[in-house]
Motif scaffolding. Structure first.
Motif: not given
Length: 288
Positions: A111-122
């Motif tokens: 936290d933050p990790g891979v899915s956080d990066a994708l969430a930010d992009a979205l």
């Protein structure tokens, strides 16, 4: 006085603070794959896949270290002979003075990790992990929400705009007019967490590597329950994890000012050709 040069060990320490190895799954292989921790590092290349193309890019850029998400040697090996695909890469990196560090499921769970990066992009506001980690206040996947609801068709387009383009592209399964606000997502292969997304009661689930039958049965269940289960958004494994590269690069830039950090823009998704049209009538397909 000139600032001290950073070493492979310095970069490793920063990465392991951000992505603790103890968060990795028991089957995973993370950490320093090859290279000397005492060697100086002036330039780093961050990528998803440690493959021929990204190793070549690292050498061409004069990088001394590749930071990759996917492991090079995930399964047990008895040798790294240069007559094998992976062994050849190891030999090439060692000869060129390029170290390799991999952060895989520990980067997924951090936290933050891979899915956080994708969430930010979205453009999602992250609320909590999709699958909480048993030993930390983090976990795999994320549950988030959009600022305002939008039709599912528009949300699929949002995902397509947010990630790098690939030949397979981004596809959705569900009613295109269905309002979407709450979203579960998992960078990488997230089919195993489909039941968790259903249990979370979200409007849509974004992940990679969804197979035909689980996706079909899920959507059939949605029809039977009046749309009570999440719509699905599928994208390629590489595209779903590429936003993490910028996250990892940002962490290194913030902590190691003497290191020049590049993110590889090369698409290493294995699917490179798309043929046919999605609107073709099955009745018109030629049969032998």
């Amino acid at each position: 006085m000139a600032p001290a040069q950073s070493t492979v060990g310095d970069v490793r320490a920063v990465l392991e603070e951000a992505y603790p190895p103890q968060l990795a799954e028991p089957w995973d292989a993370v950490g320093l794959v090859c290279g000397d921790p005492d060697e100086h590092v002036a330039r780093v290349l961050v990528c998803v896949d440690p493959v021929e193309a990204t190793v070549s890019e690292a050498i061409e850029r004069g990088a001394q270290l590749v930071v990759a998400h996917h492991p090079l040697l995930l399964r047990g090996v008895h040798g790294v002979g240069a007559d094998t695909v992976k062994g050849r890469l190891v030999h090439r990196m060692i000869r060129a003075g390029v170290a390799l560090y991999c952060a895989h499921t520990n980067a997924d769970a951090a936290d933050p990790g891979v899915s956080d990066a994708l969430a930010d992009a979205l453009g999602l506001r992250v609320l909590r992990p999709l699958v909480p980690h048993e030993s930390a206040r983090t976990g795999l996947g994320r549950i988030g929400e959009l600022p305002e609801p939008e039709p599912f068709g528009a949300f699929v387009s949002r995902v397509a705009r947010a990630v790098p383009a690939t030949e397979p592209g981004v596809h959705g399964a569900g009613d295109r007019d269905r309002p979407v606000r709450s979203v579960a997502l998992a960078g990488g292969a997230g089919e195993g967490h489909l039941a968790d997304a259903v249990a979370a009661g979200v409007d849509a689930y974004v992940t990679a590597d969804l197979r035909h039958h689980p996706a079909s049965e899920h959507i059939e269940g949605s029809s039977a329950s009046g749309g009570a289960v999440p719509a699905l958004v599928g994208l390629t494994h590489w595209a779903s994890e590429w936003p993490w590269c910028e996250q990892a690069a940002g962490i290194l830039r913030g902590r190691l000012g003497t290191v020049d950090v590049h993110v590889s823009r090369q698409c290493t998704d294995p699917w490179t050709i798309r043929a046919g049209t999605p609107s073709i009538d099955p009745e018109e397909v030629a049969t032998p």
